[in-house]
Motif scaffolding. Structure first.
Motif, PDB file in Angstrom:
ATOM      1  N   LEU A   1       8.204   1.240 100.151  1.00 44.70           N
ATOM      2  CA  LEU A   1       6.908   0.639 100.272  1.00 44.70           C
ATOM      3  C   LEU A   1       6.699   0.512 101.876  1.00 44.70           C
ATOM      4  O   LEU A   1       7.300  -0.222 102.432  1.00 44.70           O
ATOM      5  CB  LEU A   1       6.707  -0.714  99.540  1.00 44.70           C
ATOM      6  CG  LEU A   1       5.368  -1.592  99.669  1.00 44.70           C
ATOM      7  CD1 LEU A   1       4.174  -0.819  99.159  1.00 44.70           C
ATOM      8  CD2 LEU A   1       5.426  -3.061  99.176  1.00 44.70           C
ATOM      9  N   ALA A   2       5.494   0.924 102.069  1.00 46.68           N
ATOM     10  CA  ALA A   2       4.842   0.540 103.561  1.00 46.68           C
ATOM     11  C   ALA A   2       3.565  -0.373 103.528  1.00 46.68           C
ATOM     12  O   ALA A   2       2.929   0.181 102.547  1.00 46.68           O
ATOM     13  CB  ALA A   2       4.736   1.846 104.329  1.00 46.68           C
ATOM     14  N   THR A   3       3.314  -1.099 104.323  1.00 46.32           N
ATOM     15  CA  THR A   3       2.121  -1.830 104.165  1.00 46.32           C
ATOM     16  C   THR A   3       1.632  -2.188 105.558  1.00 46.32           C
ATOM     17  O   THR A   3       2.303  -2.267 106.596  1.00 46.32           O
ATOM     18  CB  THR A   3       2.476  -3.302 103.608  1.00 46.32           C
ATOM     19  OG1 THR A   3       3.132  -4.096 104.537  1.00 46.32           O
ATOM     20  CG2 THR A   3       3.064  -3.383 102.329  1.00 46.32           C
ATOM     21  N   THR A   4       0.231  -2.204 105.598  1.00 41.29           N
ATOM     22  CA  THR A   4      -0.414  -2.546 107.005  1.00 41.29           C
ATOM     23  C   THR A   4      -1.828  -2.997 106.363  1.00 41.29           C
ATOM     24  O   THR A   4      -2.280  -2.642 105.412  1.00 41.29           O
ATOM     25  CB  THR A   4      -0.592  -1.537 108.004  1.00 41.29           C
ATOM     26  OG1 THR A   4      -1.161  -1.617 109.069  1.00 41.29           O
ATOM     27  CG2 THR A   4      -1.307   0.019 107.303  1.00 41.29           C
ATOM     28  N   ALA A   5      -2.538  -3.900 107.352  1.00 47.58           N
ATOM     29  CA  ALA A   5      -3.874  -4.029 107.194  1.00 47.58           C
ATOM     30  C   ALA A   5      -4.751  -3.539 108.172  1.00 47.58           C
ATOM     31  O   ALA A   5      -6.052  -3.390 107.894  1.00 47.58           O
ATOM     32  CB  ALA A   5      -4.084  -5.728 107.506  1.00 47.58           C
TER      33      ALA A   5
ATOM     34  N   VAL B   1       3.428  -8.204  96.668  1.00 48.44           N
ATOM     35  CA  VAL B   1       3.687  -6.954  96.081  1.00 48.44           C
ATOM     36  C   VAL B   1       5.350  -6.708  96.246  1.00 48.44           C
ATOM     37  O   VAL B   1       6.285  -6.565  95.182  1.00 48.44           O
ATOM     38  CB  VAL B   1       2.833  -5.644  96.708  1.00 48.44           C
ATOM     39  CG1 VAL B   1       3.708  -4.364  96.132  1.00 48.44           C
ATOM     40  CG2 VAL B   1       1.467  -5.807  96.108  1.00 48.44           C
ATOM     41  N   TYR B   2       5.949  -6.882  97.319  1.00 43.32           N
ATOM     42  CA  TYR B   2       7.229  -6.307  97.764  1.00 43.32           C
ATOM     43  C   TYR B   2       7.892  -7.846  97.027  1.00 43.32           C
ATOM     44  O   TYR B   2       9.414  -7.349  96.883  1.00 43.32           O
ATOM     45  CB  TYR B   2       7.503  -6.183  98.984  1.00 43.32           C
ATOM     46  CG  TYR B   2       7.016  -6.800 100.265  1.00 43.32           C
ATOM     47  CD1 TYR B   2       7.715  -7.838 100.609  1.00 43.32           C
ATOM     48  CD2 TYR B   2       6.087  -6.134 101.144  1.00 43.32           C
ATOM     49  CE1 TYR B   2       7.487  -8.723 101.875  1.00 43.32           C
ATOM     50  CE2 TYR B   2       5.681  -6.835 102.077  1.00 43.32           C
ATOM     51  CZ  TYR B   2       6.422  -8.161 102.404  1.00 43.32           C
ATOM     52  OH  TYR B   2       5.974  -8.725 103.824  1.00 43.32           O
TER      53      TYR B   2
ATOM     54  N   TRP C   1      -0.829  -4.375  91.048  1.00 49.80           N
ATOM     55  CA  TRP C   1       0.138  -4.080  90.102  1.00 49.80           C
ATOM     56  C   TRP C   1       0.223  -2.325  89.999  1.00 49.80           C
ATOM     57  O   TRP C   1       1.414  -1.827  89.752  1.00 49.80           O
ATOM     58  CB  TRP C   1      -0.641  -4.292  88.692  1.00 49.80           C
ATOM     59  CG  TRP C   1      -0.040  -3.563  87.365  1.00 49.80           C
ATOM     60  CD1 TRP C   1      -0.655  -2.602  86.585  1.00 49.80           C
ATOM     61  CD2 TRP C   1       1.192  -3.727  86.956  1.00 49.80           C
ATOM     62  NE1 TRP C   1       0.446  -2.132  85.808  1.00 49.80           N
ATOM     63  CE2 TRP C   1       1.384  -2.765  85.943  1.00 49.80           C
ATOM     64  CE3 TRP C   1       2.281  -4.481  87.286  1.00 49.80           C
ATOM     65  CZ2 TRP C   1       2.689  -2.554  85.127  1.00 49.80           C
ATOM     66  CZ3 TRP C   1       3.473  -4.462  86.843  1.00 49.80           C
ATOM     67  CH2 TRP C   1       3.725  -3.480  85.615  1.00 49.80           C
ATOM     68  N   SER C   2      -0.783  -1.826  90.515  1.00 48.47           N
ATOM     69  CA  SER C   2      -0.486  -0.214  90.897  1.00 48.47           C
ATOM     70  C   SER C   2       0.661  -0.077  91.660  1.00 48.47           C
ATOM     71  O   SER C   2       1.575   0.952  91.397  1.00 48.47           O
ATOM     72  CB  SER C   2      -1.628   0.442  91.298  1.00 48.47           C
ATOM     73  OG  SER C   2      -2.841   0.203  90.402  1.00 48.47           O
ATOM     74  N   ALA C   3       0.870  -0.635  92.706  1.00 48.98           N
ATOM     75  CA  ALA C   3       1.964  -0.582  93.589  1.00 48.98           C
ATOM     76  C   ALA C   3       3.157  -0.895  93.083  1.00 48.98           C
ATOM     77  O   ALA C   3       4.052  -0.382  93.256  1.00 48.98           O
ATOM     78  CB  ALA C   3       1.548  -1.617  94.901  1.00 48.98           C
TER      79      ALA C   3
END
Length: 727
Positions: free
Chosen positions: A185-189, A56-57, A30-32
């Motif tokens: 938005l950028a995402t990675t694990a 999220v996206y 939710w923050s994102a």
């Protein structure tokens, strides 16, 4: 004012459509979403595999589209990832489409649908950002009309990361061209603190906040400035994974152990290898043992890759034997195991790959079978680092002199392989020194500085990661904690599940009969070596261009094995190592070469043998040729020679061929005529097919040029034979 409680309720509804009726948003999710939809800002989400980054996206996209925003543009690195994302988007009520190298016939339709507002999400491969037409005609429209930009697998942006891709660095220009208020938005694990900082800086003016204390807790403090990148970094614990290391001293013992253990591993899974050759060796052996498996790599045909992925998703195979090409984005929640035959060069890369397992099951087995050859493979990939400054300057100088130049034409001026040249040019493009245009590359004339200290620091980081991987193999402490701490996860604690935590280690003994079967498979000699069919470009002054004429070309050749094999490769790497002494061919290797010759179904048996001159191993190469002539009752006509000394080492095709033609000669004694066996009488090059012997084939150009010379000197056919090939 935005009704945030109502917005969150709407987001929860979207999540349930995507993930099921019991799903609830995590606080960090939710923050994102809030940062993107309400504050229209830039955020970096670093969360474990399976956490729900794609939710999220997709939810943010749905909320933004409902409020009149343009489509979301997602930069995604792999086709497998794109396919899964399109399916997930549909579940969230979001219409997604893709533009990539595999669907060029659909581009016009997709572009038209985007302009008509019919597409909510457009997935773009980073390579598209390197296409001049796309950058000139499509990208400006996307940037101007985008409602959200997503950079998936964002660690690829950073050259500090384990999977740096130069095309990703172009995102800086895309992000800089976005209108004010377009969220990113950028995402990675898989990103440690250094990579996180680097990515956040490239997204905006720099990161803020720190790692979360626990999943669901506030991941970061509110940034002081709305222009800063919001970093949401959570714990990377994977409570379904059972990590273990099994050490076996030889390749055949590792393979035999794997075949026995596979029967007890749950469900279906992935067996990772470090090389393409190993995928074929291991899959062939496991099929011999009755398993349904398939090989998978970047060299696998697209249709075959799709079929293999689907077979694994449907549990119709026990495992895919894969390189890292099957990695980011492949989503099978019930994947029961991941086994590595050979260790990746980085704990970060390893954690990323094992993250494919156990996403939707309570327990998944993760096993590493390291081998002594792993370090050789790491060293090979490390050799492909950014070139030295003299090479880069030569490239920039060539472009300044010649104007727009194709990559193929540049190869004639710059001594780099095609792959390394392309990578270097992409980095220079991102740095502003060159640009890709129709017809090739051109210099921008902008000043450019070679950042030697940075490249050295990156290389040192790679070396440190390799040492850390060896430490992981050797540690008697918690394995998951080790990996998470290497990813700078400050919440890491002993997992209580791995082999070291539980004291329960896999049985390492394996039956000698199984070892024998594995040895027989791995030591099965013989690899076909396809002859070169085209001359390199830029050699017209030598009379060499286009297709190699049949009257000077070689027959398909043979090698004992590949240097990247886990069977003969281990023997050949030791024999041909740079520091190995020049000595006669060992009996074990010679006997195997004889087996290769016995199984060779040539159109006409050779009558003579010629050896390639060797600057480093004359005893090995000439001795091998002479022994083969003796055992096969052939005539040894001698060795080719170098007029002006050996050509040294060149890195690309045009330079190699030019150097060889300048010094190699086919004036072997048998070009005149020598005494043959009593049954054959005098034998010369023109008497019949010639067996051409060398120790290794890398580019294939030495064999190609030598063959052409022998054919021109009268040989009716040439059969190349080598101990090792790198292909």
């Amino acid at each position: 004012m935005v009704d945030e409680s109502g917005l969150r309720a709407e987001a929860e509804d979207r999540l349930r459509s995507l993930a099921g009726p019991g799903a609830r948003l995590r606080d960090d999710q939710w923050s994102a979403i809030r940062a993107l939809v309400v504050e229209r800002r830039r955020a970096l989400v670093v969360q474990r595999t399976g956490w729900g980054k794609s939710a999220v996206y997709f939810i943010a996209t749905a909320l933004l589209r409902a409020r009149g925003a343009g489509p979301t543009v997602i930069v995604s690195p792999l086709l497998a990832l794109m396919r899964n994302q399109i399916a997930a988007a549909a579940r969230a009520g979001v219409h997604a489409a893709t533009i990539n190298s595999a669907n060029t016939d659909e581009w016009d339709r997709v572009h038209a649908e985007v302009e008509r507002g019919e597409i909510d999400v457009l997935l773009v491969s980073p390579e598209r950002l390197n296409n001049p037409d796309f950058r000139a005609l499509v990208l400006p429209k996307l940037a101007a009309g985008a409602g959200l930009v997503v950079v998936d697998e964002a660690h690829c942006i950073s050259d500090w990361g384990h999977d740096f891709r130069p095309d990703y660095r172009r995102l800086r220009s895309l992000l800089a061209s976005l209108p004010p208020g377009v969220p990113v938005l950028a995402t990675t694990a898989t990103a440690n603190a250094r990579v996180t900082h680097d990515v956040a800086e490239q997204l905006g003016s720099g990161p803020s906040g720190g790692p979360a204390a626990a999943d669901g807790a506030a991941a970061v403090a509110r940034p002081e400035s709305p222009g800063e990148t919001l970093v949401l970094r959570g714990p990377l614990e994977r409570d379904s994974l059972r990590l273990a290391v099994v050490r076996q001293p030889t390749a055949e013992r590792r393979l035999a152990w794997l075949a026995e253990a596979l029967r007890d591993l749950p469900g279906s899974g992935i067996i990772y290898t470090l090389t393409v050759a190993a995928t074929h060796e291991i899959s062939a052996y496991l099929r011999d043992q009755g398993y349904e498996v398939a090989a998978y790599s970047g060299q696998t045909e697209q249709a075959e890759r799709l079929a293999a992925e689907q077979a694994l998703l449907d549990n119709r195979v026990k495992a895919l034997i894969a390189t890292s090409a099957l990695g980011m984005g492949f989503d099978k929640p019930d994947l029961g195991f991941v086994v590595h035959v050979g260790a990746p060069a980085s704990p970060v890369a390893y954690y990323q790959q094992i993250g494919r397992a156990g996403r939707g099951v309570e327990r998944a087995e993760v096993i590493l079978l390291p081998g002594p050859e792993d370090r050789d493979i790491w060293a090979y990939f490390a050799s492909l680092a950014f070139p030295p400054e003299t090479t880069v300057r030569a490239t920039l100088g060539a472009l300044s002199e010649q104007g727009t130049t194709s990559t193929a034409a540049l190869e004639t001026r710059v001594d780099l392989s095609r792959a390394r040249l392309e990578t270097m040019l992409k980095v220079l493009d991102v740095d502003g020194a060159v640009e890709r245009v129709k017809g090739g590359w051109r210099s921008t004339g902008m000043p450019w500085a070679y950042d030697g200290p940075r490249y050295a620091r990156v290389a040192a980081e790679r070396t440190a990661e390799q040492r850390a991987m060896l430490d992981y193999i050797a540690t008697d402490q918690c394995r998951e904690e080790f990996l998470r701490r290497h990813l700078d996860d400050e919440t890491a604690r002993p997992c209580g599940r791995c082999d070291n935590c539980t004291g329960t280690h896999h049985q390492e003994s394996v039956g000698e009969e199984a070892v024998g079967r594995a040895r027989d498979r791995l030591r099965r000699p013989g690899v076909e070596v396809e002859p070169r069919s085209q001359w390199p470009t830029g050699l017209k002054e030598l009379g060499l261009s286009g297709r190699i004429r049949p009257e000077v070309s070689a027959e398909p050749g043979r090698a004992l094995g590949r240097l990247t094999d886990i069977g003969w490769g281990n023997v050949l790497r030791r024999l041909l190592a740079a520091d190995a002494p020049d000595r006669p061919v060992p009996d074990e290797v010679f006997d195997a070469v004889v087996q290769v010759l016995a199984a060779w179904e040539w159109r006409q048996r050779p009558v003579s043998v010629v050896s390639v001159p060797s600057a480093t191993r004359p005893k090995l190469v000439a001795g091998l040729a002479q022994r083969l002539a003796a055992v096969g009752r052939l005539t040894y006509l001698g060795s080719l020679a170098y007029r002006n000394g050996p050509p040294g080492r060149q890195h690309n095709s045009a330079h190699r061929v030019r150097a060889l033609t300048a010094t190699l000669t086919a004036d072997v004694p048998g070009g005149l005529e020598v005494s043959g066996m009593p049954e054959t009488g005098a034998v010369s090059l023109s008497s019949g097919p010639v067996l051409l012997v060398d120790d290794r084939v890398e580019t294939g150009w030495t064999m190609t040029v030598a063959t052409a010379m022998l054919r021109q000197a009268g040989a009716p056919a040439v059969l190349p034979l080598t101990l090792a090939t790198t292909t």
